[in-house]
Design an enzyme around this catalytic site. Sequence first.
Site, PDB file in Angstrom:
ATOM      1  N   ASN A 172      -3.552   0.858   8.301  1.00 42.17           N
ATOM      2  CA  ASN A 172      -4.988   0.678   8.055  1.00 42.17           C
ATOM      3  C   ASN A 172      -5.721   1.552   9.069  1.00 42.17           C
ATOM      4  O   ASN A 172      -5.327   1.636  10.231  1.00 42.17           O
ATOM      5  CB  ASN A 172      -5.385  -0.789   8.242  1.00 42.17           C
ATOM      6  CG  ASN A 172      -4.412  -1.727   7.560  1.00 42.17           C
ATOM      7  OD1 ASN A 172      -3.215  -1.668   7.845  1.00 42.17           O
ATOM      8  ND2 ASN A 172      -4.883  -2.560   6.699  1.00 42.17           N
ATOM      9  N   TYR A 205       0.852  -1.195   0.000  1.00 45.81           N
ATOM     10  CA  TYR A 205       0.000   0.000   0.000  1.00 45.81           C
ATOM     11  C   TYR A 205       0.883   1.239   0.000  1.00 45.81           C
ATOM     12  O   TYR A 205       1.841   1.303   0.779  1.00 45.81           O
ATOM     13  CB  TYR A 205      -0.827   0.090   1.270  1.00 45.81           C
ATOM     14  CG  TYR A 205      -1.820  -1.018   1.548  1.00 45.81           C
ATOM     15  CD1 TYR A 205      -3.166  -0.850   1.246  1.00 45.81           C
ATOM     16  CD2 TYR A 205      -1.430  -2.206   2.168  1.00 45.81           C
ATOM     17  CE1 TYR A 205      -4.098  -1.851   1.541  1.00 45.81           C
ATOM     18  CE2 TYR A 205      -2.361  -3.202   2.458  1.00 45.81           C
ATOM     19  CZ  TYR A 205      -3.687  -3.006   2.144  1.00 45.81           C
ATOM     20  OH  TYR A 205      -4.607  -3.983   2.443  1.00 45.81           O
ATOM     21  N   HIS A 218     -10.013   2.195   2.188  1.00 45.08           N
ATOM     22  CA  HIS A 218      -9.551   3.089   3.262  1.00 45.08           C
ATOM     23  C   HIS A 218      -9.923   4.530   2.969  1.00 45.08           C
ATOM     24  O   HIS A 218      -9.110   5.441   3.107  1.00 45.08           O
ATOM     25  CB  HIS A 218      -8.033   2.967   3.435  1.00 45.08           C
ATOM     26  CG  HIS A 218      -7.599   1.616   3.895  1.00 45.08           C
ATOM     27  ND1 HIS A 218      -6.311   1.177   3.827  1.00 45.08           N
ATOM     28  CD2 HIS A 218      -8.301   0.597   4.441  1.00 45.08           C
ATOM     29  CE1 HIS A 218      -6.222  -0.057   4.303  1.00 45.08           C
ATOM     30  NE2 HIS A 218      -7.425  -0.437   4.675  1.00 45.08           N
TER      31      HIS A 218
HETATM   32  N1  6FA Z   1      -9.419  -0.782   8.521  1.00 44.93           N
HETATM   33  C1  6FA Z   1      -8.467  -1.175   9.367  1.00 44.93           C
HETATM   34  O1  6FA Z   1      -8.001  -0.369  10.161  1.00 44.93           O
HETATM   35  N2  6FA Z   1      -8.004  -2.461   9.353  1.00 44.93           N
HETATM   36  C2  6FA Z   1      -8.467  -3.394   8.482  1.00 44.93           C
HETATM   37  O2  6FA Z   1      -8.009  -4.544   8.473  1.00 44.93           O
HETATM   38  C3  6FA Z   1      -9.482  -3.005   7.586  1.00 44.93           C
HETATM   39  N3  6FA Z   1      -9.982  -3.887   6.706  1.00 44.93           N
HETATM   40  C4  6FA Z   1     -11.033  -3.511   5.934  1.00 44.93           C
HETATM   41  C5  6FA Z   1     -11.650  -4.476   5.134  1.00 44.93           C
HETATM   42  O3  6FA Z   1     -11.144  -5.693   5.102  1.00 44.93           O
HETATM   43  C6  6FA Z   1     -12.777  -4.133   4.379  1.00 44.93           C
HETATM   44  C7  6FA Z   1     -13.393  -5.162   3.485  1.00 44.93           C
HETATM   45  C8  6FA Z   1     -13.326  -2.814   4.468  1.00 44.93           C
HETATM   46  C9  6FA Z   1     -14.557  -2.398   3.719  1.00 44.93           C
HETATM   47  C10 6FA Z   1     -12.700  -1.861   5.267  1.00 44.93           C
HETATM   48  C11 6FA Z   1     -11.562  -2.198   5.997  1.00 44.93           C
HETATM   49  N4  6FA Z   1     -10.954  -1.283   6.832  1.00 44.93           N
HETATM   50  C12 6FA Z   1      -9.949  -1.672   7.650  1.00 44.93           C
HETATM   51  C13 6FA Z   1     -11.403   0.121   6.883  1.00 44.93           C
HETATM   52  C14 6FA Z   1     -12.262   0.445   8.100  1.00 44.93           C
HETATM   53  O4  6FA Z   1     -13.149  -0.608   8.384  1.00 44.93           O
HETATM   54  C15 6FA Z   1     -13.007   1.731   7.804  1.00 44.93           C
HETATM   55  O5  6FA Z   1     -12.064   2.751   7.568  1.00 44.93           O
HETATM   56  C16 6FA Z   1     -13.912   2.160   8.953  1.00 44.93           C
HETATM   57  O6  6FA Z   1     -14.849   1.168   9.265  1.00 44.93           O
HETATM   58  C17 6FA Z   1     -14.651   3.430   8.568  1.00 44.93           C
HETATM   59  O7  6FA Z   1     -15.391   3.870   9.681  1.00 44.93           O
HETATM   60  P1  6FA Z   1     -16.561   4.946   9.529  1.00 44.93           P
HETATM   61  O8  6FA Z   1     -17.076   5.262  10.896  1.00 44.93           O
HETATM   62  O9  6FA Z   1     -16.121   6.063   8.699  1.00 44.93           O
HETATM   63  O10 6FA Z   1     -17.687   4.238   8.653  1.00 44.93           O
HETATM   64  P2  6FA Z   1     -18.301   2.778   8.534  1.00 44.93           P
HETATM   65  O11 6FA Z   1     -18.628   2.609   7.087  1.00 44.93           O
HETATM   66  O12 6FA Z   1     -17.498   1.760   9.208  1.00 44.93           O
HETATM   67  O13 6FA Z   1     -19.669   2.903   9.362  1.00 44.93           O
HETATM   68  C18 6FA Z   1     -20.756   3.648   8.909  1.00 44.93           C
HETATM   69  C19 6FA Z   1     -22.015   3.093   9.579  1.00 44.93           C
HETATM   70  O14 6FA Z   1     -23.088   3.955   9.242  1.00 44.93           O
HETATM   71  C20 6FA Z   1     -22.384   1.696   9.069  1.00 44.93           C
HETATM   72  O15 6FA Z   1     -22.735   0.904  10.167  1.00 44.93           O
HETATM   73  C21 6FA Z   1     -23.579   1.963   8.152  1.00 44.93           C
HETATM   74  O16 6FA Z   1     -24.485   0.886   8.098  1.00 44.93           O
HETATM   75  C22 6FA Z   1     -24.183   3.183   8.806  1.00 44.93           C
HETATM   76  N5  6FA Z   1     -24.948   4.036   7.895  1.00 44.93           N
HETATM   77  C23 6FA Z   1     -24.565   4.473   6.677  1.00 44.93           C
HETATM   78  N6  6FA Z   1     -25.506   5.256   6.139  1.00 44.93           N
HETATM   79  C24 6FA Z   1     -26.499   5.329   7.041  1.00 44.93           C
HETATM   80  C25 6FA Z   1     -27.758   5.999   7.042  1.00 44.93           C
HETATM   81  N7  6FA Z   1     -28.142   6.758   6.019  1.00 44.93           N
HETATM   82  N8  6FA Z   1     -28.567   5.845   8.117  1.00 44.93           N
HETATM   83  C26 6FA Z   1     -28.160   5.064   9.182  1.00 44.93           C
HETATM   84  N9  6FA Z   1     -26.984   4.407   9.215  1.00 44.93           N
HETATM   85  C27 6FA Z   1     -26.165   4.548   8.169  1.00 44.93           C
HETATM   86  C1  ABL Z   2      -7.590  -3.869   4.995  1.00 48.10           C
HETATM   87  O1  ABL Z   2      -7.334  -2.829   5.570  1.00 48.10           O
HETATM   88  C2  ABL Z   2      -8.138  -3.812   3.635  1.00 48.10           C
HETATM   89  O2  ABL Z   2      -9.113  -2.798   3.527  1.00 48.10           O
HETATM   90  C3  ABL Z   2      -8.709  -5.120   3.156  1.00 48.10           C
HETATM   91  O3  ABL Z   2      -8.853  -4.993   1.767  1.00 48.10           O
HETATM   92  C4  ABL Z   2      -7.810  -6.276   3.543  1.00 48.10           C
HETATM   93  O4  ABL Z   2      -8.353  -7.528   3.175  1.00 48.10           O
HETATM   94  C5  ABL Z   2      -7.709  -6.296   5.047  1.00 48.10           C
HETATM   95  N1  ABL Z   2      -7.310  -5.032   5.576  1.00 48.10           N
HETATM   96  C6  ABL Z   2      -6.702  -7.353   5.550  1.00 48.10           C
HETATM   97  O5  ABL Z   2      -5.425  -7.023   5.160  1.00 48.10           O
HETATM   98  C7  ABL Z   2      -8.244  -7.983   1.832  1.00 48.10           C
HETATM   99  C8  ABL Z   2      -8.406  -9.505   1.826  1.00 48.10           C
HETATM  100  O6  ABL Z   2      -7.330 -10.107   2.504  1.00 48.10           O
HETATM  101  C9  ABL Z   2      -8.471 -10.017   0.398  1.00 48.10           C
HETATM  102  O7  ABL Z   2      -8.754 -11.391   0.359  1.00 48.10           O
HETATM  103  C10 ABL Z   2      -9.535  -9.268  -0.372  1.00 48.10           C
HETATM  104  O8  ABL Z   2      -9.494  -9.650  -1.731  1.00 48.10           O
HETATM  105  C11 ABL Z   2      -9.339  -7.776  -0.256  1.00 48.10           C
HETATM  106  O9  ABL Z   2      -9.292  -7.395   1.094  1.00 48.10           O
HETATM  107  C12 ABL Z   2     -10.471  -6.999  -0.938  1.00 48.10           C
HETATM  108  O10 ABL Z   2     -10.267  -5.612  -0.838  1.00 48.10           O
END
Ligand code: 6FA
Ligand code: ABL
Length: 536
Positions: free
Chosen positions: A513, A395, A475
């Site tokens: 992250n 990243y 992110h």
């Molecule tokens: N961040 C990390 O630090 N480590 C990780 O390993 C990591 N992995 C991932 C990952 O694997 C995926 C697949 C994704 C999508 C994100 C990852 N992230 C990781 C990033 C991290 O989860 C996000 O940066 C973080 O959750 C963002 O937090 P926020 O508070 O900005 O926003 P969210 O989207 O989490 O929450 C918003 C909430 O509002 C949700 O529950 C949603 O349902 C709700 N919401 C949205 N619109 C709404 C509405 N109109 N009315 C009511 N509720 C609503």
């Molecule tokens: C993160 O912060 C990323 O947002 C995710 O994309 C990441 O996971 C997790 N942390 C873990 O490192 C990956 C999965 O390991 C992959 O299998 C997947 O294809 C990918 O997210 C999709 O964005």
Amino acid sequence: TPYDYIVVGAGPGGLIAADRLSEAGKKVLLIERGGPSLGWTGGTYQAPWLEGTNFTKFDIPGLFESMFTDSNDFWWCKDITTFAGCLLGGGTAVNGALYWLPTTHDFSAAAGWPASWANADPYTAKLSARLPGTDNPSTDGKRYLEQSFNVMTQLLTPQGYTNITINSNPNFKDHAYGYSAFSFMNGRRAGPIATYYKTAIARSNLKYFDDTTVLNVVRNGSQISGVLTDNPLIGPAGFVPLNPKGRVVLSAGTFGTSRILFRSGIGPSDMITLVQGDPVAGPQLPPQSQWINLPVGYNVSDNPSINLVFTHPTINDYDNWADVWTSPPPADVAQYLKDQSGVLAQASPRVNFWRAYSSPDGITRWLQGTVRPGAASVTTGYPYNASQLMTITAYLSTGITSRGRIGINAGLTATILENPWFTDPIDKQILLQGLNDIVSTVPLVPGLTLITPDNTTTLTTYVNTYAASNLNSNHWVGACQVGSVVDENTKVEGTNNLFIIDSYQIPSLPMGNPHGMLMSAAEQAVAKILSLTGGP
Ligand code: 6FA
Ligand code: ABL
């Protein structure tokens, strides 16, 4: 009943806001569009082998990779075109849970923060007191599937890297590597749900409504009077009022918060015009004379990330996580259910590393690597052993200058309008340099083979032809330079009582992250809001 504070969204930002506001004795309404996640919160999504337990898919760290391969993926927001969690916990209910305490740089002027935010340490301390994180999540203290750590030690040591406990020294982010750290507790997914939500929901002055979507804030000019939802049970025609001095906190995530702002007549006029054209949302807009023109959705950033796939004879990639939801190894299931130990107590990442790069424009850019057994996809001409896969995701992190734009389309789906990756060619140049450095010592590691890309594709070609959508790191952070969308107390410009606490109000990408850093920012934001005069 009117509320002192209405918090919209139960992700990390919203849960910390709701907990600290209710702790301060305020009458708080927390509204979440999705349903429960962890078992103890009422979640019920289980595989047959979990029946009779209170573990859901969201509880068990080792089920993380199955989030991307399950056909019943109800947890992703269906009206956002990138991955976003729509359930209790938001992204933190479904993410990889990699957890990094913020660096000093993360809250510096160079990172876009006003001086009043620079001393984040007390807020990070509040966060880590609630959620310490662990790089050793299995409850028996043992590490599982750690073969990639040895491989990475052989790869990175000749490049001058030092092995550290990463969260013990957050500012050491140059030539540093160590075990992956997570926001898990007791071998289970925890994050803000098992901590902040748990205490908030126990208070009688906090009311929680889930399965309820906030459509827009209701306002007369700069004064917000409440929120409009799709749930008539919450109030007449779905409307909930604020107390006269009450405030709304938007914590709906970068995409969700932007859409609520547009639907409330706040943002660039092209976006509000799209809302105007919608038969349901249009009539809820304030008159055009009250539209507040702010650059909502501009200047967003996300780490560009590139995967390198390797094989190594020592790696056990757990069958590339393919059967982990349908038929995980029975011994691992038994071990996990007994005391939350073993392979299933950890998400897929095993190693993380950082390196700083000086760049031709004078800006330092950091590269972050995440290493895991398995691979999301393999493209290679080589024969290879599919049970020995290892992926390094590289990243480009802090220092990145590329920016994009997000917004909505005519169907009001939240979407990327301009890709945020590599709009500045220097970002691409530095990430490519980082990839070249990573592979420079492959010949020193016996048995390690780079299979994607293979020897028919140079790294330069690989990067130049990498599909833009695959650069996405999930992110998303926004732009909140003072005077842009929010002021230094996170109040939306042009309003009296509308605030934002989520990834949207983070000005630039942190070192790691983001969820750790943005929970520290949420602690700080809610403290600033509580100390602001004129409130409830
Ligand atoms: N961040 C990390 O630090 N480590 C990780 O390993 C990591 N992995 C991932 C990952 O694997 C995926 C697949 C994704 C999508 C994100 C990852 N992230 C990781 C990033 C991290 O989860 C996000 O940066 C973080 O959750 C963002 O937090 P926020 O508070 O900005 O926003 P969210 O989207 O989490 O929450 C918003 C909430 O509002 C949700 O529950 C949603 O349902 C709700 N919401 C949205 N619109 C709404 C509405 N109109 N009315 C009511 N509720 C609503
Ligand atoms: C993160 O912060 C990323 O947002 C995710 O994309 C990441 O996971 C997790 N942390 C873990 O490192 C990956 C999965 O390991 C992959 O299998 C997947 O294809 C990918 O997210 C999709 O964005």
